[in-house]
Motif scaffolding. Structure first.
Motif, PDB file in Angstrom:
ATOM      1  N   LEU A  76       0.865  -1.225   0.109  1.00 47.08           N
ATOM      2  CA  LEU A  76      -0.021   0.084  -0.021  1.00 47.08           C
ATOM      3  C   LEU A  76       0.940   1.168   0.000  1.00 47.08           C
ATOM      4  N   ASP A  77       0.653   2.159  -1.018  1.00 55.93           N
ATOM      5  CA  ASP A  77       1.291   3.385  -0.913  1.00 55.93           C
ATOM      6  C   ASP A  77       0.505   4.705  -0.393  1.00 55.93           C
ATOM      7  N   GLU A  78       0.799   4.903   0.797  1.00 56.41           N
ATOM      8  CA  GLU A  78       0.197   5.826   1.837  1.00 56.41           C
ATOM      9  C   GLU A  78       0.238   7.180   1.068  1.00 56.41           C
ATOM     10  N   LEU A 137      -8.241   3.994   6.696  1.00 58.45           N
ATOM     11  CA  LEU A 137      -8.966   4.834   7.330  1.00 58.45           C
ATOM     12  C   LEU A 137      -8.466   6.078   8.065  1.00 58.45           C
ATOM     13  N   ASP A 138      -7.129   5.803   8.401  1.00 62.59           N
ATOM     14  CA  ASP A 138      -6.244   6.852   8.999  1.00 62.59           C
ATOM     15  C   ASP A 138      -6.021   7.953   8.226  1.00 62.59           C
ATOM     16  N   VAL A 139      -5.616   7.673   6.923  1.00 60.20           N
ATOM     17  CA  VAL A 139      -5.204   8.646   5.750  1.00 60.20           C
ATOM     18  C   VAL A 139      -6.457   9.421   5.398  1.00 60.20           C
ATOM     19  N   ALA A 140      -7.675   8.721   5.298  1.00 57.36           N
ATOM     20  CA  ALA A 140      -8.704   9.337   4.755  1.00 57.36           C
ATOM     21  C   ALA A 140      -9.295  10.450   5.738  1.00 57.36           C
ATOM     22  N   ILE A 141      -9.406   9.967   7.044  1.00 58.08           N
ATOM     23  CA  ILE A 141      -9.878  11.095   7.816  1.00 58.08           C
ATOM     24  C   ILE A 141      -8.889  11.963   8.145  1.00 58.08           C
ATOM     25  N   GLN A 142      -7.642  11.889   7.934  1.00 55.80           N
ATOM     26  CA  GLN A 142      -6.719  13.103   8.227  1.00 55.80           C
ATOM     27  C   GLN A 142      -6.778  13.965   7.090  1.00 55.80           C
ATOM     28  N   GLU A 143      -6.887  13.558   5.961  1.00 57.38           N
ATOM     29  CA  GLU A 143      -7.100  14.380   4.735  1.00 57.38           C
ATOM     30  C   GLU A 143      -8.073  15.035   4.549  1.00 57.38           C
ATOM     31  N   ALA A 144      -9.315  14.375   5.000  1.00 52.40           N
ATOM     32  CA  ALA A 144     -10.651  14.975   5.007  1.00 52.40           C
ATOM     33  C   ALA A 144     -10.811  16.253   5.975  1.00 52.40           C
ATOM     34  N   LYS A 163      -5.998  -6.357   7.641  1.00 49.15           N
ATOM     35  CA  LYS A 163      -6.766  -5.431   8.510  1.00 49.15           C
ATOM     36  C   LYS A 163      -5.852  -4.133   8.881  1.00 49.15           C
ATOM     37  N   GLU A 164      -4.483  -4.443   8.711  1.00 47.72           N
ATOM     38  CA  GLU A 164      -3.552  -3.425   8.986  1.00 47.72           C
ATOM     39  C   GLU A 164      -3.714  -2.221   7.998  1.00 47.72           C
ATOM     40  N   GLU A 165      -3.800  -2.673   6.664  1.00 43.47           N
ATOM     41  CA  GLU A 165      -3.901  -1.897   5.493  1.00 43.47           C
ATOM     42  C   GLU A 165      -5.323  -0.988   5.469  1.00 43.47           C
ATOM     43  N   TYR A 166      -6.139  -1.731   5.952  1.00 42.50           N
ATOM     44  CA  TYR A 166      -7.767  -1.196   6.111  1.00 42.50           C
ATOM     45  C   TYR A 166      -7.575  -0.040   7.042  1.00 42.50           C
ATOM     46  N   GLU A 167      -6.879  -0.209   8.365  1.00 43.59           N
ATOM     47  CA  GLU A 167      -6.858   0.773   9.322  1.00 43.59           C
ATOM     48  C   GLU A 167      -5.764   1.950   9.028  1.00 43.59           C
ATOM     49  N   ILE A 168      -4.954   1.453   8.155  1.00 41.79           N
ATOM     50  CA  ILE A 168      -4.121   2.646   7.567  1.00 41.79           C
ATOM     51  C   ILE A 168      -4.653   3.695   6.513  1.00 41.79           C
ATOM     52  N   ILE A 215     -13.864   5.282   1.706  1.00 42.51           N
ATOM     53  CA  ILE A 215     -12.677   4.690   1.978  1.00 42.51           C
ATOM     54  C   ILE A 215     -12.840   3.125   1.811  1.00 42.51           C
ATOM     55  N   ALA A 216     -11.818   2.436   1.361  1.00 44.69           N
ATOM     56  CA  ALA A 216     -11.808   0.911   1.302  1.00 44.69           C
ATOM     57  C   ALA A 216     -12.931   0.554   0.975  1.00 44.69           C
TER      58      ALA A 216
END
Length: 310
Positions: A25-27, A66-73, A59-64, A47-48
């Motif tokens: 996954l490329d964050e 979510l973190d990126v989406a919520i941070q960027e939004a 599950k780790e990628e899924y969580e990442i 997202i996802a």
């Protein structure tokens, strides 16, 4: 719970899951994808989900993601997550979404198993009632609800919408007339622009746009023209862009996802034409066809420059 009990309306953004040369996954590319969609005025981030290759994520990628989406939004637009698969995973992802402070989730179909209406009701009831988040039911594949089943779920205030990915217009007419404005109605058909003129009269006021990941201004021009009754513009965009892209999408299974990534790569976004099995990348012949369409879009429908006021 701070989000209103209403699903987002308008054009909805469904980011991809970008992968690097090693298939990881490329964050950074995901950050660019989400930022781009928000800057282009899309009304929400999902997202996802299907475009984000939900079925292939750890599950780790899924969580990442979510973190990126919520941070960027950053609260500028609502963030909905994809939740589904087997019942235990679905419940786990729903709780995680609430922990991450997402605004809601889209309930994807159960994993493999075909269930009767009562079984689908139980699955959806458990997932939706697990959190206080807004929930949207995704009508597709092995999860197609009849009006009486959907009606029973209306006791859950968390249920705010239904996204249709089936295209059974007789069923859609029955659902929208029976339930009305209690739910929001979302068009989730592949290349939803193709079918949106048939959905609007039924009360569908939003749709997921695959092409918005790489030509969002075309999505906006199309939808605005459609709502304003500018049929000539709608026809031209259909002829020049939407229908030709849709013809490519139909050439291979999985192109609903991989064609998005090819379009993003062609548009200069840091996303490669890489997908996870069982999907396959866009073949060279189709890649070149898409490149030609995007070049035509660039020449005939140039993106308007944003006015920056000091």
């Amino acid at each position: 719970m701070h989000s209103p009990r209403k699903a987002p309306t308008g054009i909805l953004g469904f980011p991809v899951a970008p992968f690097d040369e090693n298939g990881k996954l490329d964050e950074k590319a995901l950050e660019v994808n989400i930022r781009y969609l928000i800057e282009e005025g899309l009304e929400a981030i999902f997202i996802a989900c299907g475009s984000g290759e939900f079925q292939s994520l750890s599950k780790e990628e899924y969580e990442i993601m979510l973190d990126v989406a919520i941070q960027e939004a950053g609260g500028k637009v609502p963030v909905y997550t994809g939740v589904g698969g087997n019942i235990q995973d679905a419940l786990s992802y729903a709780r995680l979404s609430e922990d991450k402070k997402a605004d809601g989730f889209l309930v994807l179909p159960p994993y493999l198993a075909e269930g009767e209406q009562e079984g689908l009701y139980d699955y959806l009831y458990q997932v939706i009632s697990e959190t206080s988040l807004n929930a949207i039911v995704y009508q597709r594949n092995n999860a197609i609800l009849q009006p009486s089943t959907l009606e029973k779920l209306l006791d859950l205030e968390q249920l705010v919408g239904l996204k249709d990915g089936v295209g059974n217009m007789e069923l859609n007419i029955c659902l929208t007339n029976r339930i009305g404005k209690r739910l929001s109605w979302l068009n989730g058909m592949p290349m939803a622009e193709v079918t949106m003129p048939a959905y609007i009269p039924l009360g569908f006021d939003s749709y997921s746009s695959a092409i918005s990941n790489y030509i969002p201004h075309i999505s906006r021009q199309f939808y605005d023209a459609l709502l304003q009754g500018k049929n000539e513009i709608v026809h031209e965009i259909y002829k020049d862009i939407i229908l030709p892209i849709n013809e490519i999408r139909k050439q291979r299974k999985g192109y609903a996802v991989s064609l998005i990534k090819a379009g993003m790569e062609l548009s200069g976004l840091p996303v490669q034409n890489k997908v996870r099995a069982p999907f396959t990348p866009v073949e060279l012949e189709h890649y070149k066809q898409l490149e030609s369409i995007l070049q035509r879009a660039k020449e005939k429908y140039p993106k308007k420059q944003k006015i920056v006021r000091g």
